[in-house]
Design a protein around this motif. Structure first.
Motif, short mmCIF file in Angstrom:
data_model
loop_
_atom_site.label_atom_id
_atom_site.label_comp_id
_atom_site.label_asym_id
_atom_site.label_seq_id
_atom_site.Cartn_x
_atom_site.Cartn_y
_atom_site.Cartn_z
N LYS A 186 -27.33 38.33 55.60
CA LYS A 186 -26.82 37.57 54.45
C LYS A 186 -27.12 38.31 53.14
N ALA A 187 -28.33 38.85 53.07
CA ALA A 187 -28.72 39.58 51.86
C ALA A 187 -27.88 40.84 51.71
N GLN A 188 -27.66 41.53 52.83
CA GLN A 188 -26.87 42.76 52.79
C GLN A 188 -25.44 42.46 52.31
N VAL A 189 -24.87 41.40 52.87
CA VAL A 189 -23.50 41.04 52.48
C VAL A 189 -23.47 40.62 51.00
N ALA A 190 -24.52 39.92 50.55
CA ALA A 190 -24.58 39.47 49.15
C ALA A 190 -24.54 40.69 48.21
N ILE A 191 -25.29 41.72 48.56
CA ILE A 191 -25.31 42.91 47.68
C ILE A 191 -23.95 43.61 47.74
N GLU A 192 -23.38 43.69 48.95
CA GLU A 192 -22.09 44.38 49.06
C GLU A 192 -20.99 43.64 48.29
N THR A 193 -21.04 42.31 48.31
CA THR A 193 -19.98 41.59 47.59
C THR A 193 -20.21 41.61 46.07
N SER A 194 -21.36 42.13 45.66
CA SER A 194 -21.58 42.25 44.22
C SER A 194 -20.67 43.29 43.56
N TRP A 195 -20.03 44.12 44.38
CA TRP A 195 -18.97 44.99 43.85
C TRP A 195 -17.93 44.14 43.11
N GLN A 196 -17.65 42.96 43.69
CA GLN A 196 -16.63 42.09 43.07
C GLN A 196 -17.13 41.53 41.74
N LEU A 197 -18.45 41.27 41.66
CA LEU A 197 -19.00 40.78 40.40
C LEU A 197 -18.90 41.86 39.32
N LEU A 198 -19.15 43.10 39.76
CA LEU A 198 -19.03 44.23 38.83
C LEU A 198 -17.58 44.33 38.32
N ASP A 199 -16.63 44.19 39.24
CA ASP A 199 -15.20 44.20 38.86
C ASP A 199 -14.92 43.09 37.86
N GLU A 200 -15.48 41.92 38.16
CA GLU A 200 -15.27 40.74 37.29
C GLU A 200 -15.77 41.06 35.88
N MET A 201 -16.94 41.67 35.79
CA MET A 201 -17.49 41.99 34.47
C MET A 201 -16.59 43.01 33.75
N TYR A 202 -16.14 44.01 34.51
CA TYR A 202 -15.25 45.02 33.93
C TYR A 202 -13.98 44.40 33.37
N THR A 203 -13.37 43.54 34.21
CA THR A 203 -12.07 42.98 33.84
C THR A 203 -12.23 42.05 32.64
N GLU A 204 -13.22 41.15 32.72
CA GLU A 204 -13.35 40.16 31.63
C GLU A 204 -13.73 40.79 30.32
N ALA A 205 -14.54 41.84 30.39
CA ALA A 205 -14.96 42.48 29.13
C ALA A 205 -13.93 43.53 28.69
N GLY A 206 -12.88 43.74 29.49
CA GLY A 206 -11.82 44.70 29.15
C GLY A 206 -12.38 46.11 29.01
N LEU A 207 -13.25 46.50 29.92
CA LEU A 207 -13.92 47.81 29.77
C LEU A 207 -13.00 48.97 30.16
N SER A 208 -13.13 50.06 29.41
CA SER A 208 -12.36 51.25 29.78
C SER A 208 -13.30 52.44 30.02
N ILE A 209 -14.61 52.21 30.04
CA ILE A 209 -15.53 53.32 30.29
C ILE A 209 -15.40 53.76 31.75
N PRO A 210 -15.64 55.06 32.01
CA PRO A 210 -15.40 55.57 33.36
C PRO A 210 -16.26 54.90 34.43
N ILE A 211 -15.63 54.66 35.55
CA ILE A 211 -16.34 54.23 36.75
C ILE A 211 -15.63 54.95 37.90
N SER A 212 -16.38 55.52 38.82
CA SER A 212 -15.75 56.22 39.94
C SER A 212 -16.13 55.53 41.24
N ARG A 213 -15.19 55.52 42.16
CA ARG A 213 -15.47 54.97 43.50
C ARG A 213 -15.07 55.97 44.55
N PHE A 214 -15.85 56.04 45.59
CA PHE A 214 -15.58 57.02 46.65
C PHE A 214 -16.44 56.67 47.85
N MET A 215 -16.26 57.41 48.93
CA MET A 215 -17.17 57.26 50.06
C MET A 215 -18.38 58.14 49.79
#
Ligand code: FAD
Length: 457
Positions: free
Chosen positions: A94-123
């Motif tokens: 449950k804890a592992q999944v909670a941290i992994e789904t925090s990617w979505q919270l990060l997205d939420e913060m980016y979108t709501e604050a209208g951020l344009s600073i660089p963020i990279s995603r990759f494997m």
């Protein structure tokens, strides 16, 4: 050589810093303006109608948040199988999944604050050199499969000497590939590396992220949000549903307090509303200073993050082991006079600190740490013998390891007025954001289910 971080370098250093100049009353006081405090402010303001005052002893994002590697990673700084053994498989999952789904919270913060600073995603990749390291990480994958959560990609070189010792129960958790494929994934010519693990990762400048989120909060909630810097809280006196904070010349009265200070030093907690808060565990948050160096190269390769586990790294769960693994991140970086550059940042050397309060951010960068990083870079990432690497940035930062290796998030059992979102544990960007959302849920009166992050009575 001084403590010079590329992340702080990108902040607006001309802005005005405002300290607390009068006694104030607020609904929620947040102590500490790193990524934990700032994300906590974001979600509390979004999900409640409370007023938030954030109090920072130095300048925002100048703690661990401004001195990290900036990798967005979803693993714990402790093997998953150990968490499962300590807390039970279901809770660990449950804890592992909670941290992994925090990617979505990060997205939420980016979108709501209208951020344009660089963020990279990759494997992201992790490279291994010994059978022990491989078996240990395969065990994590085995527990992940058992818990029905996503497993990590695992490639092992088909000429690795330990293939016969891999237990049959790990079948299906890895694939055998030509050695060259492992080396290619790890972007190294160092043939000691014989296996690689891959998982979703990313990178961002978490200090710049904080700067942008703060300006969003100031704009969006001018009546409900205030930030006071250069204001240290030395004492918190807790009553039932009310706390009084000692900010030197002034006081802050709040209905609730969130401690987002990375550790506990410097804040004396007095519980007038019940039994003494057990501060013994506070002292168990061990300090570790992490050292990093970075240089620029032309921007002709994509962003990536790779951890390299050399043969002398004993792959134990103890972060205080002497021979470190190295973590490299490559990302685009704007640097005056160096447009179109990638920044290659490398960390690894770490030194334990008996007493975290003794850490001095202005201390020089030790020559030994620089040498160890350079020798790693030369052996593994950038072996050109004719190239002398010019490290433009060398920096260090303080981590706080909780005894369980898990961030502390939730209410103080002895007095619910006080809440925690702290304990950086080496990997803290996503856990801080997860903790922030959980604190907001608690403040808004939602019933939250028990998690391994809960402070214990
Ligand atoms: C070298 C290094 C590399 C790292 N690499 C990564 C990585 O790649 N990925 C990752 O996810 N994590 C990484 N981390 C960890 C990550 O940076 C931290 O977990 C995260 O930044 C913690 O944020 P925080 O807000 O909890 O703490 P901090 O950023 O340290 O913020 C705490 C703030 O509280 C303030 N404060 C403390 N006491 C008081 C007081 N009494 N009154 C007022 N203010 C106070 C401090 O001044 C500070 O600004 C790394 C850390 C280090 C040091």
């Amino acid at each position: 050589m001084s403590n010079r971080s590329p992340w702080i370098h990108q902040l607006n250093n001309d802005r005005k810093v405002v300290p607390l100049k009068e006694d104030i009353e607020t609904d929620v006081a947040i102590i500490g303006a790193g990524i934990a405090g700032i994300s906590t402010a974001f979600f509390v303001l979004k999900h409640t109608d409370k007023k938030v005052a954030m109090i920072e002893k130095g300048k925002f994002a100048h703690g661990a948040t401004g001195h990290n590697a900036g990798q967005i990673a979803s693993y714990f700084e402790r093997p998953f199988h150990e968490l499962a053994e300590e807390f039970g498989l279901e809770k660990a999952a449950k804890a592992q999944v909670a941290i992994e789904t925090s990617w979505q919270l990060l997205d939420e913060m980016y979108t709501e604050a209208g951020l344009s600073i660089p963020i990279s995603r990759f494997m992201g990749q992790a490279g291994f050199t010994t059978g022990d390291q491989v078996l240990r990480h395969l065990k994590d994958n085995f527990y992940r499969r058992k818990a029905c959560i996503r497993t990590e990609g695992f490639k092992i070189s088909n000429n690795a000497p330990f293939l016969d010792s891999i237990p049959a129960e790990y079948d299906g958790l890895y694939s055998l590939v030509p050695h060259e494929e492992v080396l290619k994934d790890l972007q190294t010519m160092n043939r000691e590396y014989i296996a690689t693990l891959s998982y979703q990762k990313g990178c961002l400048n978490s200090a710049l992220f904080c700067q942008e989120i703060i300006s969003h909060l100031k704009k969006t909630y001018p009546e409900r949000f205030a930030l006071y810097e250069h204001t240290a809280i030395s004492k918190a006196v807790l009553h039932e549903g009310r706390a009084i904070l000692d900010a030197g010349k002034h006081t802050v009265v709040a209905q609730r307090v969130a401690l987002c200070t990375n550790g506990f030093e410097g804040v004396n907690i007095i519980n007038e509303g019940g039994l003494a808060v057990d501060t013994k565990f506070h002292h168990l948050v061990k300090g570790m200073v992490g050292y990093m160096s970075a240089y620029l190269e032309p921007m002709n390769k994509s962003a990536i993050a790779v951890s390299y586990f050399p043969p002398n790294h004993i792959d134990s769960s103890d972060p205080f082991d002497e021979d470190p693994y190295f973590y490299m991140t490559r990302r685009p970086y704007d640097f005056p006079g160096n447009d179109n550059s990638n920044l290659i940042s490398v960390g690894g050397p770490e030194f334990p600190m008996e007493n975290r309060i003794e850490y001095n951010a202005d201390l020089d960068y030790p020559e030994d740490a620089k040498k160890r990083i350079n020798s790693f870079v030369k052996s593994t990432y950038d072996p050109d013998p004719n190239k002398k690497i010019d490290y433009q940035f060398t920096w260090h930062g303080l981590m706080g390891y909780t005894p369980s290796g898990v961030r502390l998030v939730g209410e103080e059992p002895k007095n619910r007025t006080l809440m925690y979102n702290l304990g950086c544990n080496g990997v803290g960007i996503l856990p801080s954001i997860y903790g922030a959302r959980r604190i907001a849920a608690i403040v808004s009166g939602e019933k939250v289910e028990p998690m391994i992050f809960d402070p214990k009575a």
